[in-house]
Design a protein around this motif. Structure first.
Motif, mmCIF file in Angstrom:
data_model
loop_
_atom_site.group_PDB
_atom_site.id
_atom_site.type_symbol
_atom_site.label_atom_id
_atom_site.label_comp_id
_atom_site.label_asym_id
_atom_site.label_seq_id
_atom_site.Cartn_x
_atom_site.Cartn_y
_atom_site.Cartn_z
ATOM 1 N N GLY A 155 -0.012 5.459 3.679
ATOM 2 C CA GLY A 155 -0.310 4.433 2.687
ATOM 3 C C GLY A 155 -1.119 5.012 1.539
ATOM 4 N N SER A 156 -0.421 5.558 0.553
ATOM 5 C CA SER A 156 -1.084 6.314 -0.511
ATOM 6 C C SER A 156 -1.623 5.452 -1.640
ATOM 7 N N TYR A 157 -1.237 4.156 -1.678
ATOM 8 C CA TYR A 157 -1.586 3.323 -2.833
ATOM 9 C C TYR A 157 -2.187 1.982 -2.406
ATOM 10 N N PRO A 158 -3.267 1.985 -1.626
ATOM 11 C CA PRO A 158 -3.863 0.696 -1.235
ATOM 12 C C PRO A 158 -4.355 -0.069 -2.448
ATOM 13 N N LYS A 159 -4.227 -1.395 -2.384
ATOM 14 C CA LYS A 159 -4.580 -2.272 -3.503
ATOM 15 C C LYS A 159 -5.740 -3.186 -3.106
ATOM 16 N N THR A 160 -6.512 -3.593 -4.088
ATOM 17 C CA THR A 160 -7.495 -4.636 -3.840
ATOM 18 C C THR A 160 -6.785 -5.989 -3.779
ATOM 19 N N GLY A 178 -9.957 1.710 8.567
ATOM 20 C CA GLY A 178 -8.843 1.345 7.700
ATOM 21 C C GLY A 178 -8.338 2.530 6.898
ATOM 22 N N ARG A 179 -9.245 3.370 6.428
ATOM 23 C CA ARG A 179 -8.845 4.549 5.641
ATOM 24 C C ARG A 179 -8.044 5.523 6.508
ATOM 25 N N PHE A 180 -8.423 5.674 7.767
ATOM 26 C CA PHE A 180 -7.684 6.560 8.666
ATOM 27 C C PHE A 180 -6.270 6.020 8.922
ATOM 28 N N ILE A 181 -6.151 4.698 9.111
ATOM 29 C CA ILE A 181 -4.834 4.094 9.350
ATOM 30 C C ILE A 181 -3.950 4.280 8.124
ATOM 31 N N TYR A 182 -4.517 4.143 6.928
ATOM 32 C CA TYR A 182 -3.742 4.406 5.710
ATOM 33 C C TYR A 182 -3.200 5.836 5.712
ATOM 34 N N HIS A 229 0.816 -1.222 0.000
ATOM 35 C CA HIS A 229 0.000 0.000 0.000
ATOM 36 C C HIS A 229 0.847 1.269 0.000
ATOM 37 N N HIS A 230 2.170 1.112 0.080
ATOM 38 C CA HIS A 230 3.083 2.248 -0.061
ATOM 39 C C HIS A 230 3.641 2.368 -1.482
ATOM 40 N N LEU A 231 3.344 1.413 -2.347
ATOM 41 C CA LEU A 231 3.936 1.350 -3.679
ATOM 42 C C LEU A 231 2.908 1.653 -4.754
ATOM 43 N N THR A 232 3.331 2.368 -5.784
ATOM 44 C CA THR A 232 2.483 2.499 -6.968
ATOM 45 C C THR A 232 2.329 1.120 -7.606
#
Length: 202
Positions: A159-164, A150-154, A112-115
């Motif tokens: 964590g700018s790039y969360p993935k499905t 979860g969005r707040f923790i990101y 979630h930190h990676l593009t």
């Protein structure tokens, strides 16, 4: 509190470790203990994005452990806790190790930190440094826009790039055989993938 100051605080080794515990790391640790009990008693392991080395205590002393992270502040925290272990300040997209160097690679809480592009490059690099038949264990939270906690923790964790979970599995399958997966929820929804590198391909 300014966002930049908040993010700087999270990079502090003590604050980082505390934030991981508050996010549910202790519960996740129990699951990892079960997974790691299936591994051999010794070998070479690369912890990609290992931060302050929160995963190190889960490995027996016989393991030759190397922590890779791009953040020098977190690596300083790792060194202070585990002075006998190895570390690398580097990007997951360009691992400064020869081909087939490790029996095992782990990546915990990193995608979630990676593009998307960097995640693909990181998977390719991990495949490169893994020995044939080696194991890659990935665990991360996965994107759920309805999960406000979860969005707040990101946000706090940068964590700018969360993935499905579907996106992660698709890209993993390009480089590895996914032997099994697990999913659970604490504050986030989490995904764990146990992957194998074959000699001829994924």
């Amino acid at each position: 509190m300014p966002i930049s100051l908040l993010h700087k605080l999270v990079s502090n080794p003590f604050i980082y470790d505390l934030s991981q515990k508050l996010a549910g790391f202790d519960k996740t640790t129990k699951l990892f203990k079960e997974e790691f009990s299936l591994l051999p008693r010794q070998g070479t392991v690369l912890d990609v994005g290992g931060g302050t080395g929160l995963m190190r205590p889960l490995f027996a002393p016989e393991w030759e452990y190397c922590c890779l992270d791009s953040d020098p502040q977190k690596l300083a925290g790792f060194q202070s806790k585990f002075p006998k272990d190895n570390f690398l300040q580097a990007s997951a997209c360009k691992i400064p190790k020869p081909d087939k160097s490790f029996d095992l690679c782990i990546m915990v809480g990193v995608t979630h930190h990676l593009t998307d592009h960097d995640m693909i490059k990181a998977f390719e690099e991990i495949r490169r440094v893994l020995k044939d038949g080696g194991t890659f264990i990935l665990m991360d939270s996965v994107w759920n826009p309805r999960n406000l906690a979860g969005r707040f923790i990101y946000f706090v964790d940068r964590g700018s790039y969360p993935k499905t979970k579907e996106k992660i599995k698709i890209e993993l399958s390009e480089n590895f055989h996914i032997a099994r997966t697990k999913e659970w929820r604490i504050h986030h929804q989490y995904l764990l993938c146990w992957c194998i590198k074959s000699a001829s391909g994924a």
